[in-house]
Design an enzyme around this catalytic site. Sequence first.
Site, PDB file in Angstrom:
ATOM      1  N   GLU A  18       0.832  -1.216   0.000  1.00 52.20           N
ATOM      2  CA  GLU A  18       0.000   0.000   0.000  1.00 52.20           C
ATOM      3  C   GLU A  18       0.861   1.259   0.000  1.00 52.20           C
ATOM      4  O   GLU A  18       1.857   1.335   0.725  1.00 52.20           O
ATOM      5  CB  GLU A  18      -0.905   0.028   1.239  1.00 52.20           C
ATOM      6  CG  GLU A  18      -1.763   1.294   1.291  1.00 52.20           C
ATOM      7  CD  GLU A  18      -2.428   1.539   2.640  1.00 52.20           C
ATOM      8  OE1 GLU A  18      -3.429   0.878   2.926  1.00 52.20           O
ATOM      9  OE2 GLU A  18      -1.933   2.391   3.408  1.00 52.20           O
ATOM     10  N   PHE A  19       0.454   2.250  -0.808  1.00 52.44           N
ATOM     11  CA  PHE A  19       1.122   3.550  -0.845  1.00 52.44           C
ATOM     12  C   PHE A  19       0.076   4.644  -0.719  1.00 52.44           C
ATOM     13  O   PHE A  19      -1.092   4.427  -1.021  1.00 52.44           O
ATOM     14  CB  PHE A  19       1.867   3.721  -2.174  1.00 52.44           C
ATOM     15  CG  PHE A  19       2.923   2.675  -2.400  1.00 52.44           C
ATOM     16  CD1 PHE A  19       4.205   2.858  -1.910  1.00 52.44           C
ATOM     17  CD2 PHE A  19       2.623   1.493  -3.073  1.00 52.44           C
ATOM     18  CE1 PHE A  19       5.184   1.888  -2.099  1.00 52.44           C
ATOM     19  CE2 PHE A  19       3.598   0.520  -3.266  1.00 52.44           C
ATOM     20  CZ  PHE A  19       4.881   0.711  -2.772  1.00 52.44           C
ATOM     21  N   LYS A  23       2.139  14.766  -1.561  1.00 53.69           N
ATOM     22  CA  LYS A  23       1.504  16.071  -1.804  1.00 53.69           C
ATOM     23  C   LYS A  23       2.096  16.800  -3.000  1.00 53.69           C
ATOM     24  O   LYS A  23       1.406  17.510  -3.701  1.00 53.69           O
ATOM     25  CB  LYS A  23       1.655  16.954  -0.561  1.00 53.69           C
ATOM     26  CG  LYS A  23       0.799  16.503   0.602  1.00 53.69           C
ATOM     27  CD  LYS A  23       0.602  17.635   1.612  1.00 53.69           C
ATOM     28  CE  LYS A  23      -0.353  17.242   2.715  1.00 53.69           C
ATOM     29  NZ  LYS A  23       0.230  16.203   3.617  1.00 53.69           N
ATOM     30  N   TYR A 151     -11.638  -6.239  10.158  1.00 54.62           N
ATOM     31  CA  TYR A 151     -10.993  -5.812  11.400  1.00 54.62           C
ATOM     32  C   TYR A 151     -10.826  -6.985  12.366  1.00 54.62           C
ATOM     33  O   TYR A 151     -11.774  -7.352  13.061  1.00 54.62           O
ATOM     34  CB  TYR A 151     -11.833  -4.681  12.047  1.00 54.62           C
ATOM     35  CG  TYR A 151     -11.994  -3.540  11.072  1.00 54.62           C
ATOM     36  CD1 TYR A 151     -11.102  -2.480  11.079  1.00 54.62           C
ATOM     37  CD2 TYR A 151     -12.983  -3.573  10.081  1.00 54.62           C
ATOM     38  CE1 TYR A 151     -11.187  -1.466  10.137  1.00 54.62           C
ATOM     39  CE2 TYR A 151     -13.078  -2.570   9.130  1.00 54.62           C
ATOM     40  CZ  TYR A 151     -12.177  -1.524   9.164  1.00 54.62           C
ATOM     41  OH  TYR A 151     -12.257  -0.540   8.217  1.00 54.62           O
ATOM     42  N   TYR A 285       1.320  -2.181   4.745  1.00 51.58           N
ATOM     43  CA  TYR A 285       1.128  -0.735   4.799  1.00 51.58           C
ATOM     44  C   TYR A 285       2.524  -0.133   4.801  1.00 51.58           C
ATOM     45  O   TYR A 285       3.168  -0.037   5.845  1.00 51.58           O
ATOM     46  CB  TYR A 285       0.391  -0.353   6.078  1.00 51.58           C
ATOM     47  CG  TYR A 285      -1.011  -0.916   6.162  1.00 51.58           C
ATOM     48  CD1 TYR A 285      -2.045  -0.311   5.453  1.00 51.58           C
ATOM     49  CD2 TYR A 285      -1.306  -2.032   6.938  1.00 51.58           C
ATOM     50  CE1 TYR A 285      -3.334  -0.813   5.520  1.00 51.58           C
ATOM     51  CE2 TYR A 285      -2.594  -2.545   7.006  1.00 51.58           C
ATOM     52  CZ  TYR A 285      -3.601  -1.933   6.300  1.00 51.58           C
ATOM     53  OH  TYR A 285      -4.871  -2.426   6.354  1.00 51.58           O
TER      54      TYR A 285
HETATM   55  P1  FAD Z   1     -18.044  -0.527   6.836  1.00 50.33           P
HETATM   56  O1  FAD Z   1     -17.824  -1.885   6.322  1.00 50.33           O
HETATM   57  O2  FAD Z   1     -19.178   0.262   6.278  1.00 50.33           O
HETATM   58  O3  FAD Z   1     -18.196  -0.631   8.398  1.00 50.33           O
HETATM   59  C1  FAD Z   1     -18.187   0.531   9.210  1.00 50.33           C
HETATM   60  C2  FAD Z   1     -18.850   0.265  10.561  1.00 50.33           C
HETATM   61  O4  FAD Z   1     -20.235   0.133  10.402  1.00 50.33           O
HETATM   62  C3  FAD Z   1     -18.377  -1.020  11.241  1.00 50.33           C
HETATM   63  O5  FAD Z   1     -18.345  -0.775  12.630  1.00 50.33           O
HETATM   64  C4  FAD Z   1     -19.471  -2.012  10.887  1.00 50.33           C
HETATM   65  O6  FAD Z   1     -19.565  -3.046  11.833  1.00 50.33           O
HETATM   66  C5  FAD Z   1     -20.684  -1.118  10.881  1.00 50.33           C
HETATM   67  N1  FAD Z   1     -21.736  -1.552   9.957  1.00 50.33           N
HETATM   68  C6  FAD Z   1     -21.588  -1.952   8.684  1.00 50.33           C
HETATM   69  N2  FAD Z   1     -22.778  -2.235   8.123  1.00 50.33           N
HETATM   70  C7  FAD Z   1     -23.709  -1.992   9.075  1.00 50.33           C
HETATM   71  C8  FAD Z   1     -25.132  -2.082   9.138  1.00 50.33           C
HETATM   72  N3  FAD Z   1     -25.841  -2.508   8.083  1.00 50.33           N
HETATM   73  N4  FAD Z   1     -25.742  -1.736  10.292  1.00 50.33           N
HETATM   74  C9  FAD Z   1     -25.037  -1.323  11.369  1.00 50.33           C
HETATM   75  N5  FAD Z   1     -23.698  -1.221  11.384  1.00 50.33           N
HETATM   76  C10 FAD Z   1     -23.044  -1.550  10.253  1.00 50.33           C
HETATM   77  N6  FAD Z   1      -9.900   5.171   4.997  1.00 50.33           N
HETATM   78  C11 FAD Z   1      -9.753   6.168   4.102  1.00 50.33           C
HETATM   79  O7  FAD Z   1     -10.277   7.247   4.304  1.00 50.33           O
HETATM   80  N7  FAD Z   1      -8.993   6.012   2.962  1.00 50.33           N
HETATM   81  C12 FAD Z   1      -8.386   4.840   2.665  1.00 50.33           C
HETATM   82  O8  FAD Z   1      -7.723   4.734   1.624  1.00 50.33           O
HETATM   83  C13 FAD Z   1      -8.533   3.748   3.578  1.00 50.33           C
HETATM   84  N8  FAD Z   1      -7.964   2.544   3.334  1.00 50.33           N
HETATM   85  C14 FAD Z   1      -8.187   1.501   4.191  1.00 50.33           C
HETATM   86  C15 FAD Z   1      -7.666   0.242   3.878  1.00 50.33           C
HETATM   87  C16 FAD Z   1      -7.872  -0.845   4.721  1.00 50.33           C
HETATM   88  C17 FAD Z   1      -7.325  -2.200   4.340  1.00 50.33           C
HETATM   89  C18 FAD Z   1      -8.613  -0.663   5.930  1.00 50.33           C
HETATM   90  C19 FAD Z   1      -8.817  -1.810   6.877  1.00 50.33           C
HETATM   91  C20 FAD Z   1      -9.136   0.580   6.248  1.00 50.33           C
HETATM   92  C21 FAD Z   1      -8.948   1.669   5.390  1.00 50.33           C
HETATM   93  N9  FAD Z   1      -9.495   2.926   5.661  1.00 50.33           N
HETATM   94  C22 FAD Z   1      -9.314   3.956   4.761  1.00 50.33           C
HETATM   95  C23 FAD Z   1     -10.222   3.179   6.917  1.00 50.33           C
HETATM   96  C24 FAD Z   1     -11.745   2.931   6.810  1.00 50.33           C
HETATM   97  O9  FAD Z   1     -12.320   3.871   5.943  1.00 50.33           O
HETATM   98  C25 FAD Z   1     -12.328   3.050   8.210  1.00 50.33           C
HETATM   99  O10 FAD Z   1     -11.851   2.025   9.021  1.00 50.33           O
HETATM  100  C26 FAD Z   1     -13.831   3.158   8.311  1.00 50.33           C
HETATM  101  O11 FAD Z   1     -14.155   3.543   9.647  1.00 50.33           O
HETATM  102  C27 FAD Z   1     -14.587   1.872   8.047  1.00 50.33           C
HETATM  103  O12 FAD Z   1     -14.584   1.557   6.734  1.00 50.33           O
HETATM  104  P2  FAD Z   1     -15.242   0.155   6.221  1.00 50.33           P
HETATM  105  O13 FAD Z   1     -15.153   0.183   4.761  1.00 50.33           O
HETATM  106  O14 FAD Z   1     -14.660  -0.968   6.947  1.00 50.33           O
HETATM  107  O15 FAD Z   1     -16.757   0.401   6.694  1.00 50.33           O
END
Ligand code: FAD
Length: 323
Positions: A18-19, A23, A151, A285
Amino acid sequence: STIKERYESSPGPFVSLEFFPPKTQSGKQNLMARMGRMTALNPLFLTVTWGAGGTTAKKTLELAALAQRELNIPVCMHLTCTNTSREVIDNALKEAHKADIRNILALRGDPPVGEDWDQGSAPSDFKYAVDLVRYIKKEYKDDFCIGVAAYPEGHCEGEADVMDHSSLRDLPFLKEKVDAGADFVITQLFYDVEKFLSFEKLFREQVSSTLPLFPGLMPINSYQLFNRASKLSHASIPASILNRFPSEYHADDNKIRAIGVDVLSEIVETIYERTEGRVKGFHFYTLNLEKAVAQIVTNAPCLAKMFEEEKDDDLVDGIEEIA
Ligand code: FAD
């Protein structure tokens, strides 16, 4: 090609990297040169992060397109959907497709730092990552191979989650993302290998027995960063690992990195052995740094083997240059 295709045709083990988009223009050039050197690690794919809310949209698209064009390794672009309109999402997906990018990591994203955020009234076409997965599948059919986040220690959010901080709570939602069409899963960073292994077991039982699952690993480049990244991502550090970093070394980044290389190599090796082939890809990462990752790849026996067997002198020279 897509990550799914490459995964299925590669025996593994392998790494992915991952990268984040720098800026400045000169930062981008330096990073491209570094990414070029890191192709010596034979990564299965590269990913480029997306600033939440689209703050880095232009730079992400530029870097992802350039890497896709020049490095001959599939690129995966991260994309977050919260607080984002359909227009912004469509624009990003169309630009990515034009640049031949075939892989998207579909994420929800987080609220901007310091801003309170009422999910219920968020002015967005998307609430959770699953909404983005469904949207891409519906509007773009099989144009993209889609990844989602997981997670191993539970997704931490708000006070409610402090009470219920476990991966069990998220599993049904992860399953929802997979059922909606996700092709692979990358995890949040962790250092407690037992927690990942328990998560992997649950994932295989409750979500999918075959889907590619990539453990997310962050090399340790400085003691401060190690602590900060773990706190930010709610990754626990087992005492057995913390104890390997005595306080007299905390200011010595070279020493810290060397210990970190051993720690990460052991994590890789343990996961590879104990999952008996179910996990064959390790996602790093990189924080845009090359040394530690290169050292882990040459130090973890299962990863180092890939180069010995290939006896590819160019690759081996390439790694020595960056390690
Ligand atoms: P979701 O899968 O939508 O889950 C978010 C939360 O909502 C979880 O607690 C889940 O249990 C809950 N949830 C999901 N569906 C429901 C439902 N139907 N009802 C109730 N609760 C629900 N962030 C960035 O801004 N940019 C990036 O490039 C980035 N890259 C990432 C790469 C990886 C590999 C990871 C692990 C994270 C990355 N993140 C990034 C961070 C990520 O955006 C955050 O962790 C965010 O809070 C959750 O994203 P998610 O896609 O897992 O969300």
